[in-house]
Motif scaffolding. Structure first.
Motif, PDB file in Angstrom:
ATOM      1  N   ILE A  31     -41.621  23.937 -22.055  1.00 43.34           N
ATOM      2  CA  ILE A  31     -42.050  22.533 -21.932  1.00 43.34           C
ATOM      3  C   ILE A  31     -43.501  22.393 -22.353  1.00 43.34           C
ATOM      4  O   ILE A  31     -43.919  21.431 -22.968  1.00 43.34           O
ATOM      5  N   SER A  32     -44.319  23.403 -22.017  1.00 42.40           N
ATOM      6  CA  SER A  32     -45.754  23.252 -22.210  1.00 42.40           C
ATOM      7  C   SER A  32     -46.417  24.619 -22.315  1.00 42.40           C
ATOM      8  O   SER A  32     -45.908  25.596 -21.778  1.00 42.40           O
ATOM      9  N   GLY A  45     -53.257  17.783 -19.124  1.00 40.60           N
ATOM     10  CA  GLY A  45     -52.233  17.777 -20.171  1.00 40.60           C
ATOM     11  C   GLY A  45     -51.210  18.909 -20.065  1.00 40.60           C
ATOM     12  O   GLY A  45     -50.238  18.911 -20.805  1.00 40.60           O
ATOM     13  N   LYS A  47     -48.058  20.416 -18.803  1.00 42.35           N
ATOM     14  CA  LYS A  47     -46.888  19.861 -18.101  1.00 42.35           C
ATOM     15  C   LYS A  47     -46.270  20.971 -17.263  1.00 42.35           C
ATOM     16  O   LYS A  47     -45.614  21.866 -17.785  1.00 42.35           O
ATOM     17  N   VAL A  55     -44.039   7.440 -13.512  1.00 38.15           N
ATOM     18  CA  VAL A  55     -44.581   8.090 -14.699  1.00 38.15           C
ATOM     19  C   VAL A  55     -45.782   7.269 -15.179  1.00 38.15           C
ATOM     20  O   VAL A  55     -45.741   6.036 -15.133  1.00 38.15           O
ATOM     21  N   ASP A  57     -47.667   6.517 -18.454  1.00 36.34           N
ATOM     22  CA  ASP A  57     -47.714   6.646 -19.910  1.00 36.34           C
ATOM     23  C   ASP A  57     -49.156   6.340 -20.336  1.00 36.34           C
ATOM     24  O   ASP A  57     -49.686   5.286 -19.978  1.00 36.34           O
ATOM     25  N   GLU A 228     -47.644   9.087 -10.479  1.00 38.07           N
ATOM     26  CA  GLU A 228     -46.933  10.325 -10.828  1.00 38.07           C
ATOM     27  C   GLU A 228     -47.380  11.516  -9.994  1.00 38.07           C
ATOM     28  O   GLU A 228     -47.950  11.334  -8.915  1.00 38.07           O
ATOM     29  N   GLY A 230     -49.267  14.633 -10.723  1.00 35.49           N
ATOM     30  CA  GLY A 230     -50.330  15.629 -10.929  1.00 35.49           C
ATOM     31  C   GLY A 230     -51.719  15.174 -10.511  1.00 35.49           C
ATOM     32  O   GLY A 230     -52.674  15.951 -10.622  1.00 35.49           O
TER      33      GLY A 230
END
Ligand code: CMX
Length: 430
Positions: A31-32, A45, A47, A55, A57, A228, A230
């Motif tokens: 994923i990251s 940044g 993930k 979420v 965006d 979200e 994080g």
């Protein structure tokens, strides 16, 4: 429509199956990745977490369960909690049932007031708020049931019960802290006829003949509900909860992170900035004066509070929703006008300075100005309001994580020495 607990009961088996299938079919998919600057830079940044409640965006801002926050501005915070937990807005019956669940659990244990009154008179309201939550931990059903050997697949039920207990009491606890801290007298009793936010407004005890302060509280508690997984408060709460510490421990820990000036405390800092401007210019300055002032702040190495964001790259839609409210209710208020002029001047200045990746206002740039308009002038208190709202998202995330059996959080850290030697070896090999 089913009530909150019954709805979750219906949804959870399919959610568990979905995650099991994803891990089975795509468990090794990447994923990251993390670069050296990301590991030294707050993991920005990277993930590495799942969060289904909301979420952010970078180009649109917050969406709760896929619904842009601007479209939820007229909803009650109770509806938002239902939405955060289940992905669906409640109908009238499910909403009434959730409100009744809150009402049943709203009584604050007397020992909370004893503890709060014993705290030093200059304790920060956030320290009092977090302490109040922590002392109520003695009543955690999760902790009691865990000690009795509760089966793992029912952890979420005990977490939901702790969450309902906690959320039901937060408005009264937070309002009591306001009254204690601002010497306005004893905590006021709740009015069971009122919704969660209007009840909070009522217990703060400020005059509200037009009912617009209650409307502001509904909007405030809705807009700040979640951002979200994080951000500092959500990630902290998630990590503490992942050790199976109960909701009281986890939410209190999350709110300690919210108390930081780069996170939730920015709303207090922001109003401070606005009042400083009003004092210096004896009212609303011209754009030119404001530009000079903000420029000096930047030159002195200070940040412009309420501007910039770790994820967002546009004007925060929560700022826009508050701005709309302010234009309707207090467009001529000097504080609101200063906020408005800062919005006209600061993004350009930050862009010219070229450091901040996001020059646009976040929610904190305006929320305090509206509270101030209604006489809630003790800006040290503002982050508590943020915390009451954010507890909705923190609790919803905890319930879902316990439902999915999310394991204890334990990313791997590396030492600076490891990074140095790793890249030296790579350089030598090249
Ligand atoms: N004023 C001045 N400088 C700013 C700035 C602002 N409002 N926003 C960012 N910068 C600077 C940073 O301090 C950083 O400078 P250094 O390289 O000298 O350290 C540089 O621009 C790059 O920062 P960034 O990558 O754009 O921002 P981060 O993701 O590191 O940090 C945030 C994000 C919110 C902490 C930062 O924009 C900031 O301090 N804003 C002011 C405080 C604020 O409003 N916080 C509330 C955020 C909402 C919330 O989480 O509750």
């Amino acid at each position: 429509m089913l009530g909150l607990k019954e709805k979750l009961q219906q949804q959870i088996p399919a959610l568990r199956e979905e995650v099991r299938k994803l891990i089975k079919e795509h468990g090794e998919a990447v994923i990251s990745e993390a670069t050296v600057s990301q590991v030294f830079g707050g993991m920005r940044g990277v993930k590495g977490l799942v969060c289904d409640t909301s979420v952010v965006d970078p180009d649109k801002g917050l969406a709760v369960r896929g619904i842009p926050i601007g479209e939820l501005a007229d909803r009650l915070p109770e509806e938002i909690f239902f939405l955060l937990c289940t992905g669906e807005l409640p109908d009238a019956e499910a909403l009434a049932s959730l409100q009744a669940e809150f009402r049943k659990r709203a009584q604050v244990p007397p020992y909370v007031w004893d503890v709060l009154e014993a705290m030093p008179k200059d304790s920060h309201p956030m320290a009092m708020f977090s302490t109040a939550i922590l002392v109520m931990e003695r009543d955690s059903g999760f902790r009691r049931r865990y000690a009795e050997g509760m089966p793992k697949d029912t952890y979420w039920e005990a977490t939901l019960e702790d969450s309902l207990q906690l959320l039901a009491k937060l408005p009264a606890v937070a309002a009591g802290i306001y009254r204690l801290r601002s010497h306005r007298g004893a905590p006021l009793p709740s009015d069971p006829r009122l919704d969660w936010a209007a009840g909070y407004a009522h217990m703060l005890g400020l005059s509200d003949p037009s009912g617009e302060f209650a409307n502001l509280m509904r909007l405030y508690l809705t807009l700040h509900c979640d951002h979200e997984g994080g951000n500092v408060s959500a990630f902290t709460c998630h990590t503490v909860g992942s050790a199976l510490s109960d909701a009281y421990y986890a939410v209190s820990a999350g709110l300690n992170g919210l108390a930081g000036p780069l996170h939730g405390l920015a709303n207090q800092e922001c109003l401070h900035f606005v009042l400083e401007v009003r004092k210096k210019f004896d009212g609303v300055p011209s754009d030119e004066q404001l530009r000079d002032h903000a420029s000096n702040v930047l030159k002195a190495g200070r940040v412009i509070p309420g501007y910039g964001h770790a994820v967002l790259r546009v004007t925060d839609p929560r700022f826009t929703a508050f701005h709309k409210f302010g234009e309707r209710v207090c467009a001529d208020d000097n504080i609101f006008r200063i906020v408005d002029r800062i919005f006209a001047v600061v993004p350009g200045l930050l862009r010219e300075q070229g450091k901040a990746k996001d020059p646009w206002p976040n929610v904190d740039a305006i929320s305090g100005a509206l509270l101030y308009h209604f006489g809630l002038t003790e800006f040290e208190y503002y982050t508590v309001l943020f915390g009451v709202s954010r507890a909705l998202g923190l609790c919803a995330q905890l319930v879902l994580n316990r439902a999915l059996g999310t394991p204890i959080t334990r990313p791997k850290s590396v030492s600076t020495e490891w990074i140095k030697s790793n890249f030296k070896a790579a350089q030598r090999a090249a």
